[in-house]
Design a protein around this motif. Structure first.
Motif, PDB file in Angstrom:
ATOM      1  N   ILE A   1       0.867  -1.173   0.000  1.00 51.91           N
ATOM      2  CA  ILE A   1       0.000   0.000   0.000  1.00 51.91           C
ATOM      3  C   ILE A   1       0.906   1.225   0.000  1.00 51.91           C
ATOM      4  O   ILE A   1       1.813   1.312   0.838  1.00 51.91           O
ATOM      5  N   GLY A   2       0.690   2.129  -0.933  1.00 49.26           N
ATOM      6  CA  GLY A   2       1.577   3.294  -1.003  1.00 49.26           C
ATOM      7  C   GLY A   2       0.939   4.434  -1.752  1.00 49.26           C
ATOM      8  O   GLY A   2      -0.262   4.409  -2.041  1.00 49.26           O
ATOM      9  N   GLY A   3       1.759   5.436  -2.054  1.00 50.68           N
ATOM     10  CA  GLY A   3       1.228   6.583  -2.770  1.00 50.68           C
ATOM     11  C   GLY A   3       2.305   7.560  -3.155  1.00 50.68           C
ATOM     12  O   GLY A   3       3.496   7.320  -2.924  1.00 50.68           O
ATOM     13  N   GLU A   4       1.871   8.648  -3.754  1.00 47.76           N
ATOM     14  CA  GLU A   4       2.806   9.649  -4.248  1.00 47.76           C
ATOM     15  C   GLU A   4       2.124  10.999  -4.214  1.00 47.76           C
ATOM     16  O   GLU A   4       0.928  11.105  -4.526  1.00 47.76           O
ATOM     17  N   ASP A   5       2.908  12.025  -3.867  1.00 46.05           N
ATOM     18  CA  ASP A   5       2.367  13.376  -3.807  1.00 46.05           C
ATOM     19  C   ASP A   5       2.673  14.115  -5.104  1.00 46.05           C
ATOM     20  O   ASP A   5       3.794  14.040  -5.601  1.00 46.05           O
ATOM     21  N   HIS A   6       1.688  14.774  -5.677  1.00 50.09           N
ATOM     22  CA  HIS A   6       1.915  15.609  -6.854  1.00 50.09           C
ATOM     23  C   HIS A   6       1.391  17.006  -6.579  1.00 50.09           C
ATOM     24  O   HIS A   6       0.755  17.242  -5.565  1.00 50.09           O
ATOM     25  N   ASP A   7       1.661  17.940  -7.516  1.00 50.70           N
ATOM     26  CA  ASP A   7       1.243  19.327  -7.290  1.00 50.70           C
ATOM     27  C   ASP A   7      -0.263  19.460  -7.123  1.00 50.70           C
ATOM     28  O   ASP A   7      -0.748  20.055  -6.173  1.00 50.70           O
ATOM     29  N   ASP A   8      -0.997  18.887  -8.048  1.00 49.93           N
ATOM     30  CA  ASP A   8      -2.445  19.096  -8.058  1.00 49.93           C
ATOM     31  C   ASP A   8      -3.235  17.917  -7.514  1.00 49.93           C
ATOM     32  O   ASP A   8      -4.453  17.988  -7.382  1.00 49.93           O
ATOM     33  N   TYR A   9      -2.561  16.820  -7.279  1.00 51.10           N
ATOM     34  CA  TYR A   9      -3.302  15.653  -6.826  1.00 51.10           C
ATOM     35  C   TYR A   9      -2.397  14.722  -6.018  1.00 51.10           C
ATOM     36  O   TYR A   9      -1.165  14.864  -6.023  1.00 51.10           O
ATOM     37  N   THR A  10      -3.009  13.791  -5.333  1.00 50.60           N
ATOM     38  CA  THR A  10      -2.267  12.730  -4.662  1.00 50.60           C
ATOM     39  C   THR A  10      -2.718  11.422  -5.281  1.00 50.60           C
ATOM     40  O   THR A  10      -3.862  11.304  -5.721  1.00 50.60           O
ATOM     41  N   VAL A  11      -1.800  10.461  -5.328  1.00 46.76           N
ATOM     42  CA  VAL A  11      -2.178   9.165  -5.903  1.00 46.76           C
ATOM     43  C   VAL A  11      -1.838   8.062  -4.898  1.00 46.76           C
ATOM     44  O   VAL A  11      -0.879   8.171  -4.127  1.00 46.76           O
ATOM     45  N   TYR A  12      -2.663   7.045  -4.881  1.00 45.78           N
ATOM     46  CA  TYR A  12      -2.502   5.939  -3.919  1.00 45.78           C
ATOM     47  C   TYR A  12      -2.640   4.624  -4.661  1.00 45.78           C
ATOM     48  O   TYR A  12      -3.312   4.549  -5.692  1.00 45.78           O
ATOM     49  N   PHE A  13      -1.999   3.587  -4.113  1.00 51.02           N
ATOM     50  CA  PHE A  13      -2.202   2.269  -4.721  1.00 51.02           C
ATOM     51  C   PHE A  13      -2.308   1.170  -3.666  1.00 51.02           C
ATOM     52  O   PHE A  13      -1.791   1.303  -2.558  1.00 51.02           O
ATOM     53  N   VAL A  14      -3.013   0.135  -4.029  1.00 48.25           N
ATOM     54  CA  VAL A  14      -3.073  -1.097  -3.235  1.00 48.25           C
ATOM     55  C   VAL A  14      -2.788  -2.237  -4.205  1.00 48.25           C
ATOM     56  O   VAL A  14      -3.515  -2.427  -5.178  1.00 48.25           O
ATOM     57  N   LYS A  15      -1.696  -2.968  -3.952  1.00 45.06           N
ATOM     58  CA  LYS A  15      -1.293  -4.056  -4.855  1.00 45.06           C
ATOM     59  C   LYS A  15      -1.239  -5.371  -4.095  1.00 45.06           C
ATOM     60  O   LYS A  15      -0.884  -5.387  -2.914  1.00 45.06           O
TER      61      LYS A  15
END
Lengths: 137, 271
Positions: B175-189
């Protein structure tokens, strides 16, 4: 217990019997009968209303007078407002839950569909309100 | 000239009046449809569950009281009645949850997704009988989201990951994610059963399932609910999978959404 559905009533009675909690159970079949019973009217004109139930298990959806209305009257009336009332219903509707607590319900229980869950809920509830909890006599 | 002008003003007034009347009619129709829908979902939640409980209850009574006198086949049949009634109860609950979501307003706050992921994993693993899951939770940025709803998203995605990897020798969930300027993204693998990408579009439909009930149980509402929540946040979700190798779900949530919408006031309300 105020319950119009005979099958739900039977399941509740069975669960209470199993927990040895059914010996003083009175089953009333709708809201109107419940109010007659509690205030000693109609069929129950001869009843000693000083003999208060330790807890009222109340269904919501019933013909004539529904559970919400019974709860409203019970909690308005000086003689009955200290009797613990547990709503037992199939409804998870937010509005029913909010209204019930607004009116001063003591507990709100959604009846599970599976019988084991249902029996467990009923016996826990019975133990709590009949044995653990101290009511006003 | 004046007559022509007066006539035109009159016409405009008539048209305006007409339009106003139409708006009122439509509003009334919509309100009525909404009320009918409310009554419908109320009735579904109450009236459908009651007979189901009776079916379930009487089947169990039969088993408890007469089970010893019945042979194995009769007991198997009773068990199937109970299983199916319970499953239908679950379906009703899931569907109602899905329907209710449409009416709920978003209450956006900053949600610590890293914390939330840990909490969700701990809660979900309690129900698993001491299977050795390798769960890695790293780098989830803070989200601007409705805390209750985004929790539901993680619960559904992680419980799927647990379910579909449960038959692996060594289940791994990331389970993780990444920060971007306009959005955040997450994943579950996960490294579980996965799915065939050819059916990827079916994943998020209500009651759509890519596995049989015998393989993995479920109602087919979980991912539809996830998609609906992400849509409400104006985010997106996609899935990647390989049959037998695992699945990955990525969702992104827009930022600064809260402040823009708060000003227009149309999305903040009771949760």
């Amino acid at each position: 217990m105020v319950e119009d559905n005979p099958h739900d009533a039977e399941l509740t009675i069975r669960a209470l019997k199993k927990a040895n909690l059914a010996n003083q159970l009175i089953h009333l079949r709708d809201g109107a009968e419940a109010l007659d019973f509690l205030y000693g009217k109609g069929l129950y004109a001869d009843r000693n209303i000083g003999n208060r139930p330790k807890v009222i298990l109340l269904d919501i959806k019933m013909p004539k007078v529904d559970g919400i209305e019974v709860l409203r009257q019970l909690k308005l009336h000086e003689d009955t407002r200290t009797i613990p009332v547990v709503i037992m219903t199939s409804s998870k509707e937010e509005q029913d839950i909010i209204t019930s607590y607004d009116l001063g319900v003591n507990s709100y229980v959604v009846k599970p569909v599976d019988f084991e869950g249902f029996a467990k809920a009923v016996s826990e509830l019975g133990f709590y309100w009949l044995i653990t909890n101290q009511a006003i006599y | 000239m004046a007559t022509a002008f007066n006539r035109m003003t009159g016409q405009i007034y008539m048209m305006w009046h007409d339009l106003e009347q139409k708006v009122q009619d439509r509003t009334w129709q919509l309100e009525r449809a909404n009320k009918e829908l409310d009554a419908f979902s109320y009735s579904v939640s109450h009236d459908l569950r009651t007979p189901l409980r009776a079916i379930n209850g009487y089947a169990i009574m039969l088993k408890e009281d007469y089970g010893p006198q019945f042979d194995a086949e009769a007991n198997r049949i009773i068990n199937n009645i109970v299983t199916n009634a319970t499953r239908m109860g679950q379906l009703i609950d899931d569907l109602l949850g899905f329907a209710r979501l449409g009416k709920k307003d978003l209450v956006l706050t900053h949600v610590d997704m890293q914390d939330l992921a840990h909490a969700v994993v701990n809660e979900l693993l309690q129900n698993e009988d001491n299977k050795d899951y390798d769960i890695q939770i790293t780098g989830l940025p803070v989200a601007e989201a409705d805390a209750g709803m985004v929790r539901q998203v993680l619960v559904n995605l992680v419980s799927n990951a647990i379910k579909y990897s449960s038959k692996k020798e060594r289940p791994v969930i990331q389970i993780g994610g990444e920060d971007h300027d306009d959005y955040t993204v997450y994943f579950v693998k996960d490294n579980g059963a996965g799915f065939d990408m050819a059916y990827a579009d079916k994943l998020f439909g209500v009651f759509q399932r890519l596995h049989s009930q015998e393989e993995f149980e479920g109602t087919g509402v979980g991912l539809a609910l996830v998609k609906r929540i992400i849509d409400k946040h104006h985010g997106t979700i996609r899935a990647e999978g390989h049959e037998g190798k695992g699945a990955a779900f990525y969702f992104h949530l827009p930022k600064k959404y809260k402040y823009e919408r708060q000003q227009s006031g149309d999305l903040i309300g009771r949760g």
